[in-house]
Design a protein around this motif. Structure first.
Motif, PDB file in Angstrom:
ATOM      1  N   ARG A  85     -45.318  45.028  36.998  1.00 56.38           N
ATOM      2  CA  ARG A  85     -45.364  43.832  35.898  1.00 56.38           C
ATOM      3  C   ARG A  85     -46.617  43.248  36.137  1.00 56.38           C
ATOM      4  O   ARG A  85     -47.355  43.091  37.289  1.00 56.38           O
ATOM      5  N   THR A 111     -46.773  56.432  31.664  1.00 58.72           N
ATOM      6  CA  THR A 111     -46.420  55.057  31.806  1.00 58.72           C
ATOM      7  C   THR A 111     -45.410  54.912  30.404  1.00 58.72           C
ATOM      8  O   THR A 111     -45.752  55.341  29.324  1.00 58.72           O
ATOM      9  N   LEU A 112     -44.285  54.596  30.766  1.00 60.16           N
ATOM     10  CA  LEU A 112     -43.243  54.097  29.870  1.00 60.16           C
ATOM     11  C   LEU A 112     -43.168  52.487  29.812  1.00 60.16           C
ATOM     12  O   LEU A 112     -43.144  51.949  30.572  1.00 60.16           O
ATOM     13  N   PHE A 113     -43.451  52.278  28.388  1.00 55.65           N
ATOM     14  CA  PHE A 113     -43.696  50.792  28.058  1.00 55.65           C
ATOM     15  C   PHE A 113     -42.347  50.279  27.874  1.00 55.65           C
ATOM     16  O   PHE A 113     -41.573  50.699  26.919  1.00 55.65           O
ATOM     17  N   LEU A 114     -42.051  48.983  28.549  1.00 58.39           N
ATOM     18  CA  LEU A 114     -40.790  48.556  28.335  1.00 58.39           C
ATOM     19  C   LEU A 114     -40.913  47.008  27.709  1.00 58.39           C
ATOM     20  O   LEU A 114     -39.879  46.304  27.357  1.00 58.39           O
ATOM     21  N   SER A 115     -42.174  46.602  27.362  1.00 59.12           N
ATOM     22  CA  SER A 115     -42.296  45.472  26.555  1.00 59.12           C
ATOM     23  C   SER A 115     -42.598  45.402  25.322  1.00 59.12           C
ATOM     24  O   SER A 115     -43.452  46.366  25.103  1.00 59.12           O
ATOM     25  N   LYS A 137     -51.489  50.957  23.826  1.00 60.62           N
ATOM     26  CA  LYS A 137     -50.464  49.954  23.816  1.00 60.62           C
ATOM     27  C   LYS A 137     -49.179  50.391  22.775  1.00 60.62           C
ATOM     28  O   LYS A 137     -49.335  50.430  21.484  1.00 60.62           O
ATOM     29  N   ALA A 140     -42.105  49.308  22.964  1.00 60.73           N
ATOM     30  CA  ALA A 140     -41.080  49.544  23.975  1.00 60.73           C
ATOM     31  C   ALA A 140     -39.956  50.794  23.730  1.00 60.73           C
ATOM     32  O   ALA A 140     -39.721  50.943  22.519  1.00 60.73           O
ATOM     33  N   ALA A 143     -43.471  56.288  25.695  1.00 59.44           N
ATOM     34  CA  ALA A 143     -44.795  56.654  26.779  1.00 59.44           C
ATOM     35  C   ALA A 143     -45.799  57.579  26.426  1.00 59.44           C
ATOM     36  O   ALA A 143     -45.779  57.939  25.450  1.00 59.44           O
ATOM     37  N   ARG A 162     -46.247  42.190  30.934  1.00 56.18           N
ATOM     38  CA  ARG A 162     -46.310  43.545  30.374  1.00 56.18           C
ATOM     39  C   ARG A 162     -45.546  44.427  31.505  1.00 56.18           C
ATOM     40  O   ARG A 162     -45.789  44.257  32.668  1.00 56.18           O
ATOM     41  N   ALA A 164     -43.717  47.905  32.793  1.00 55.15           N
ATOM     42  CA  ALA A 164     -43.956  49.494  32.481  1.00 55.15           C
ATOM     43  C   ALA A 164     -43.336  50.007  33.605  1.00 55.15           C
ATOM     44  O   ALA A 164     -43.372  49.575  34.627  1.00 55.15           O
ATOM     45  N   VAL A 166     -44.045  53.472  35.749  1.00 55.87           N
ATOM     46  CA  VAL A 166     -45.127  54.330  35.935  1.00 55.87           C
ATOM     47  C   VAL A 166     -44.705  55.611  36.882  1.00 55.87           C
ATOM     48  O   VAL A 166     -43.871  55.249  37.645  1.00 55.87           O
TER      49      VAL A 166
END
Length: 219
Positions: A85, A111-115, A137, A140, A143, A162, A164, A166
């Protein structure tokens, strides 16, 4: 070489992961940084507890169920998974990831984005390369997978936060050029099958890919 994987997690899966993460207790991310990286790392991480274990399990399942990830990474193991975070003012300066994670060789990072990208400003994953920097960027649930040896950073977050996941991958195929050849053959064989069905030419491509995998895989 890096790859953008779309919809590793569906919106519903992202919601479940975020609910679990939002209930967790974050700690200072410096705890998992090496002596040099600690100088440039400013974030928070979710390290322990039943919730983060569930997050790790679900992320593993999502990645291993994604054909693009399997084709590109040729994963043998996912050696480590962290939830990170970044709040306003936090960043992670230029660094490289460790060659060994949990005693296993690390070939690829993800990196898996979750936001939602509109919910925060800054926080881009910046990859340094011979042709300059690439800012990433993603939506959500999407990846990016990239070489663990690459110099990269997370730009400062200037608004919002943010979230994510990882992690690091030990591949069955150590050399990136060999993984790229196998990935290309996968792409070609899939398109040929979708266009023409099963043909002798497709069988020959699949035979070649299988023989290369036998030569290169470290099982």
């Amino acid at each position: 070489m890096l790859i953008h994987l779309q919809e590793v997690c569906s919106p519903a899966q992202v919601g479940v992961l975020r609910d679990l993460i939002d209930q967790g207790a974050f700690v200072d991310g410096e705890a998992t940084a090496g002596r040099v990286a600690r100088e440039v790392k400013s974030n928070e991480q979710l390290e322990t507890g039943a919730r983060v274990d569930t997050v790790r399990t679900e992320v593993r399942k999502a990645l291993m169920g994604h054909s693009g990830f399997v084709s590109f990474a040729r994963p043998k193991t996912l050696s480590r998974i962290l939830v990170s975070r970044y709040r306003e003012g936090m960043a992670y300066g230029p660094h490289i990831d460790d060659a060994l994670m949990g005693g296993r060789r690390a070939d690829l990072s993800f990196t898996l984005f979750l936001s939602d990208p509109g919910s925060y400003e800054g926080g881009e994953l910046v990859m340094d390369g011979p042709e300059g920097s690439t800012e990433i960027k993603l939506a959500a649930g999407d990846a990016v997978v990239y070489a663990t040896s690459a110099i990269h950073q997370v730009a400062p977050v200037t608004r919002g936060e943010r979230i994510a996941v990882v992690g690091w991958v030990r591949s069955l195929v150590r050399r990136p050029d060999q993984r790229e050849i196998l990935f290309d053959l996968d792409q070609v064989s899939t398109r040929l099958f979708e266009r023409d069905g099963k043909t002798p030419e497709l069988d020959l491509i699949l035979k070649t890919k299988a023989n290369l995998l036998r030569q290169w895989a470290e099982d």
